[in-house]
Enzyme design. Structure first.
Site: not given
Ligand code: GUN
Length: 289
Positions: A53, A97, A120
């Protein structure tokens, strides 16, 4: 018949090129898009994802910061970091994460993120917007899957779509995106009886379970479009999806490979969401509201 292989890497490159153009426009207007990634603990797969990322941000000119916290971090500490990032105007996107090490609660932590920074799309507000068919930040893997389906050229309206897997990250949101596109959607899961009977009816089959070889050629309708979201590492070290690629390749009309299918699209959509979030948070500066 051999299925067409849907090239996720190529489509991801196209999406990222468009994102790079958007980043340049934002920078010219005085806004440098910024993404904060929070990693808790030492899960090796998560470490690879986070590194990837960061690398993609660098390639596109997005500022990125990685916060690596120890596995024994307390939930209050993690939430305090999220609050600090919520308040930081240089940070437009926040990603924690997953999975989080026990006993940290993912629902609690993802709900702490400002919905406008929730790149997200896991915050209850963004998931609620998705359910209601409203605009909002959409989970990256489902958004990437929809882009792949559209690129495959398959008609979705009125077609039978079967989603195998009901996770909050992939199965549930992708089912709603497909519903939004007027598909007839069936969601299957570990308690589904006669899985093969259902998957064989699918014009479009999305598999997101995390079990190598779950779907073989006998479970697929001839000509169907098959999207494989699985990422399973075999004892040999080889990474495979949930779909038995060789047998399904002979039956399906189109199929995504693993690796090189859904994975690159997830990252591309994260970059896209970060830029969208930066635009959303700078309406005045960009002459929009
Ligand atoms: N772990 C596996 N997939 C994802 C994802 O899309 N976002 C986050 N934050 N964690 C993940």
């Amino acid at each position: 018949m051999t299925a067409k292989i849907i090239d996720g890497k190529a489509l991801a490159t196209q999406v990222k090129q468009a994102v790079r153009g958007e980043v340049e426009k934002l920078v010219a207007a005085g806004v440098l898009p910024g993404l904060a990634v929070v990693l808790v603990g030492d899960d090796p797969a998560s470490q690879i994802y986070v590194r990837n990322k960061k690398k993609n941000c660098e390639e596109l000119g997005i500022a990125s910061q990685v916060y690596h916290l120890p596995a024994d971090t307390k939930e209050e500490e993690l939430k305090a970091l999220v609050d600090q990032l919520n308040a930081d105007p240089k940070v437009h996107g926040i990603l924690v994460q997953l999975p989080l090490p026990a006993p940290l609660r993912e629902e609690e932590v993802t709900a702490q993120i400002n919905p406008e920074k929730d790149v997200d799309g896991f915050h209850p507000v963004n998931l609620g917007r998705l359910l209601r068919g409203e605009k909002g930040l959409c989970p990256c893997t489902p958004a990437g899957i929809l882009a792949l389906i559209k690129a495959s050229g398959v008609e979705v309206v009125g077609r039978d779509c079967v989603v195998v897997g009901r996770s909050n990250i992939v199965g549930k949101p992708v089912a709603h995106l497909l519903l939004q596109e007027h598909a007839t959607v069936t969601i299957c899961h570990s308690r589904t009886r006669n899985l093969a009977d259902l998957t064989r009816r699918a014009d479009l089959l999305v598999v997101a379970v995390g079990k190598a070889g779950l779907i073989d050629g006998s479970m697929v309708k001839p000509g169907a479009v098959v999207i494989d979201v699985g990422m399973n590492r075999l004892p040999s070290g080889k990474v495979v999806g949930d779909v038995d690629f060789p047998s399904v390749l002979e039956v399906a009309g189109a199929i995504t490979p693993v690796p090189g299918g859904v994975g690159p699209m997830t990252i591309a959509m994260l970059m896209k969401n970060t830029v969208e979030a930066a635009i959303l948070q700078n309406g005045e500066k960009l002459g929009k509201d």
